[in-house]
Design a protein around this motif. Structure first.
Motif, short mmCIF file in Angstrom:
data_model
loop_
_atom_site.label_atom_id
_atom_site.label_comp_id
_atom_site.label_asym_id
_atom_site.label_seq_id
_atom_site.Cartn_x
_atom_site.Cartn_y
_atom_site.Cartn_z
N PHE A 14 0.84 -1.19 0.00
CA PHE A 14 0.00 0.00 0.00
C PHE A 14 0.88 1.25 0.00
O PHE A 14 1.98 1.25 0.55
N ALA A 15 0.38 2.29 -0.60
CA ALA A 15 1.03 3.60 -0.51
C ALA A 15 0.01 4.60 0.00
O ALA A 15 -1.17 4.54 -0.37
N LEU A 16 0.46 5.48 0.88
CA LEU A 16 -0.37 6.61 1.29
C LEU A 16 0.25 7.86 0.71
O LEU A 16 1.41 8.19 1.00
N SER A 111 -9.40 11.15 2.03
CA SER A 111 -9.89 12.47 2.44
C SER A 111 -9.57 13.45 1.34
O SER A 111 -9.05 13.07 0.28
N VAL A 112 -9.87 14.72 1.56
CA VAL A 112 -9.67 15.72 0.52
C VAL A 112 -8.20 15.84 0.12
O VAL A 112 -7.88 16.22 -1.01
N ASP A 113 -7.27 15.48 1.03
CA ASP A 113 -5.85 15.69 0.74
C ASP A 113 -5.00 14.43 0.79
O ASP A 113 -3.78 14.51 0.75
N GLU A 114 -5.61 13.25 0.87
CA GLU A 114 -4.81 12.03 0.90
C GLU A 114 -5.59 10.86 0.32
O GLU A 114 -6.82 10.84 0.33
N CYS A 115 -4.83 9.88 -0.16
CA CYS A 115 -5.45 8.69 -0.72
C CYS A 115 -4.52 7.50 -0.56
O CYS A 115 -3.30 7.66 -0.39
N TRP A 116 -5.12 6.31 -0.60
CA TRP A 116 -4.35 5.07 -0.63
C TRP A 116 -4.18 4.64 -2.08
O TRP A 116 -5.05 4.90 -2.92
N ALA A 117 -3.07 3.97 -2.36
CA ALA A 117 -2.86 3.37 -3.68
C ALA A 117 -2.42 1.93 -3.49
O ALA A 117 -1.66 1.63 -2.56
N ASP A 118 -2.90 1.05 -4.32
CA ASP A 118 -2.51 -0.35 -4.30
C ASP A 118 -1.30 -0.52 -5.22
O ASP A 118 -1.42 -0.37 -6.44
N LEU A 119 -0.15 -0.85 -4.64
CA LEU A 119 1.07 -1.02 -5.43
C LEU A 119 1.52 -2.48 -5.47
O LEU A 119 2.68 -2.77 -5.76
N THR A 120 0.60 -3.39 -5.17
CA THR A 120 0.94 -4.81 -5.19
C THR A 120 1.48 -5.22 -6.56
O THR A 120 0.87 -4.91 -7.59
N GLY A 147 4.29 7.41 1.46
CA GLY A 147 4.72 6.34 2.35
C GLY A 147 4.27 5.01 1.80
O GLY A 147 3.11 4.85 1.42
N ILE A 148 5.18 4.03 1.76
CA ILE A 148 4.90 2.74 1.14
C ILE A 148 5.24 1.63 2.12
O ILE A 148 6.32 1.63 2.73
N SER A 149 4.33 0.66 2.28
CA SER A 149 4.62 -0.50 3.12
C SER A 149 3.63 -1.62 2.86
O SER A 149 2.76 -1.50 1.98
N THR A 150 3.74 -2.67 3.67
CA THR A 150 2.94 -3.87 3.45
C THR A 150 1.60 -3.84 4.16
O THR A 150 0.80 -4.77 3.99
N THR A 151 1.33 -2.84 4.99
CA THR A 151 0.02 -2.64 5.60
C THR A 151 -0.32 -1.16 5.53
O THR A 151 0.57 -0.31 5.40
N LYS A 152 -1.59 -0.86 5.66
CA LYS A 152 -2.00 0.54 5.61
C LYS A 152 -1.42 1.33 6.79
O LYS A 152 -1.01 2.49 6.64
N THR A 153 -1.41 0.73 7.98
CA THR A 153 -0.90 1.44 9.16
C THR A 153 0.58 1.73 9.02
O THR A 153 1.05 2.82 9.38
N GLU A 240 1.11 -7.56 9.57
CA GLU A 240 -0.03 -8.39 9.18
C GLU A 240 -1.13 -7.48 8.63
O GLU A 240 -1.72 -6.68 9.34
N SER A 241 -1.41 -7.61 7.36
CA SER A 241 -2.37 -6.72 6.71
C SER A 241 -3.80 -7.09 7.11
O SER A 241 -4.28 -8.18 6.81
N CYS A 242 -4.47 -6.17 7.80
CA CYS A 242 -5.85 -6.37 8.24
C CYS A 242 -6.83 -5.47 7.51
O CYS A 242 -8.04 -5.70 7.56
N LEU A 243 -6.34 -4.42 6.87
CA LEU A 243 -7.18 -3.44 6.19
C LEU A 243 -6.87 -3.47 4.71
O LEU A 243 -5.74 -3.18 4.31
N GLN A 244 -7.85 -3.80 3.91
CA GLN A 244 -7.64 -3.92 2.48
C GLN A 244 -8.13 -2.67 1.74
O GLN A 244 -8.78 -1.80 2.31
N MET A 245 -7.83 -2.63 0.46
CA MET A 245 -8.31 -1.52 -0.37
C MET A 245 -9.81 -1.65 -0.58
O MET A 245 -10.35 -2.75 -0.70
N SER A 246 -10.48 -0.52 -0.60
CA SER A 246 -11.91 -0.50 -0.95
C SER A 246 -12.07 0.40 -2.16
O SER A 246 -11.26 1.29 -2.40
#
Length: 430
Positions: A14-16, A111-120, A147-153, A240-246
């Motif tokens: 995931f990337a934020l 939110s208005v100023d941030e997003c998640w991206a799936d970089l799998t 910011g890029i890592s294997t979980t959203k947090t 441990e990834s608990c939150l997935q992309m929606s």
């Protein structure tokens, strides 16, 4: 190396992407002279500071400070102050999200100023992060942290590091376990996503001061003491990834539109105008998520904190004859409710409209005994929304909605819209 390993194993990545001082950056995009100055943006009615550039933070200007208390300090330090300009901010936000969507496999606007991206599956993660930053600066003018890592947090924490340390270049790839452990050990507990000011002291009382401490704490104890949400946060910090992309946020279960008046109102007529304006905006939001409204609540109140004036607050709920998204069918009962709760002799500071009992269009059976919908209502509202989206909000509006109301919010330092009004578009002189 971390990116190559991730691509090989096909684990979730995931990337934020988070805009830097978003409101202030929007102002700088359209006013280049501000790039050499510290900038703050103040809230509705020029109340409190809600955004600061790095330079403003360095001057010790606190977030949330009432503007009237720091006005002299800002002037003495040469800080540029702008009233909130949400029309401009929303347009630039849309440009940012569209640009990001062109570069990544999937996007989830947070939110208005941030997003998640799936970089799998992406091999060069840091390289893509740099590309995203470069494109946004070039095409929109917006600086961001990635910011890029294997979980959203963990991605959220990596984004914090990208913004905190300029040497990172604004991009932190935190997919490697060794780098995760290093950052967790130095990241304060309150920088972890979801650890707010109420929860942090409780965790600190248990001996936790860093993200690492939370990640290593006994999972069963966390769940029993604080619930499943904190347990999930700790698991995510462990990788441990608990939150997935929606695909997008769920539709709202209620929609509210409410703003403080620019000055106190005593007469019913201008309050009617304000309510009509708020109903129009709420109905636009309702249609944007393809929902229908089955009930409304109208509220009216004086200022709660002024002890020298009589105080009054009241609200009235009304069930509609049939679910609708037609602004006209919502406004008529709303105005009747307003007249029922209005009392003369008070200095009113705010009114509100709340749309409730929402349902998705096409997912409910209509009442056989309810009044038939207005002929062509759905098509008419769609045309109105399309024109207003293309030409600017309020281009087509109900007659009760004024163009420049005297009761509007105080925004004495508001910049022009620049990107959404033809008469305020940026000009270039030869």
């Amino acid at each position: 190396m971390g990116g190559q390993l991730c691509g090989a194993l096909n684990m979730s990545v995931f990337a934020l992407i988070d805009c830097n001082a978003f409101y202030c950056s929007c102002e700088r995009i359209c006013q280049p002279a501000l790039k050499q100055m510290p900038v703050v943006v103040v809230s509705n009615n020029d109340g409190c500071i809600i955004a600061r550039t790095r330079e403003a933070k360095a001057l010790g200007i606190p977030m949330g400070a009432p503007y009237f208390k720091v006005r002299d300090q800002l002037a003495a330090a040469g800080v540029a102050v702008r009233s909130s300009n949400y029309t401009l901010y929303a347009d630039i936000s849309n440009r940012v999200m569209r640009t990001i969507a062109e570069l990544v496999p999937a996007i989830e606007v947070y939110s208005v100023d941030e997003c998640w991206a799936d970089l799998t599956g992406i091999v060069d993660l840091a390289g893509l992060g740099v590309q995203i930053r470069t494109r946004l600066l070039r095409d929109v003018g917006m600086p961001v942290g990635v910011g890029i890592s294997t979980t959203k947090t963990l991605a959220k924490l990596a984004n914090w590091a990208a913004k905190k340390w300029p040497a990172t270049g604004g991009v932190v790839d935190l997919t490697a376990s060794a780098r995760q452990a290093k950052l967790l050990r130095i990241a304060p507990l309150n920088e972890v996503w979801g650890i707010g000011r109420r929860l942090a002291p409780q965790l600190q009382a248990l001996g936790m001061s860093t993200a690492w401490d939370l990640a290593q704490y006994d999972i069963a104890t966390l769940r029993k003491t604080f619930g499943v949400t904190l347990e999930r946060t700790a698991r995510e910090l462990r990788g441990e990834s608990c939150l997935q992309m929606s695909e997008g946020p769920p539709p709202k279960q209620a929609i509210c539109s409410s703003k403080m008046f620019g000055h106190r109102l005593y007469e019913l007529a201008p309050i009617r105008e304000a309510l009509a304006t708020y109903v129009t905006r709420a109905a636009e939001k309702l249609r944007s998520q393809a929902s229908l409204c089955g009930a409304i609540q109208v509220g009216l109140r004086t200022q709660a904190h002024n002890l020298h004036l009589p105080r009054y607050a009241n609200a009235l709920s009304v069930a509609l004859h049939s679910p609708t998204d037609d602004t006209r069918d919502i406004l008529a009962p709303a105005l009747r409710a307003l007249e029922a709760i209005y009392r003369p002799g008070f200095a009113y500071s705010k009114c509100s409209i709340l749309l409730t009992d929402l349902s998705r269009r096409g997912e409910m059976t209509m009442d056989l005994f309810a009044s038939a919908p207005r002929p062509g209502s759905e098509r008419l509202m769609a045309v109105v929304d399309a024109i207003n989206k293309r030409e600017g909000r309020g281009t087509v509006r109900l007659g009760r909605v004024p163009v420049a109301p005297a009761w509007a919010m105080r925004r004495e330092m508001k910049s022009q819209c620049y990107t959404t009004r033809w008469d305020e578009v940026i000009g270039v002189r030869g």
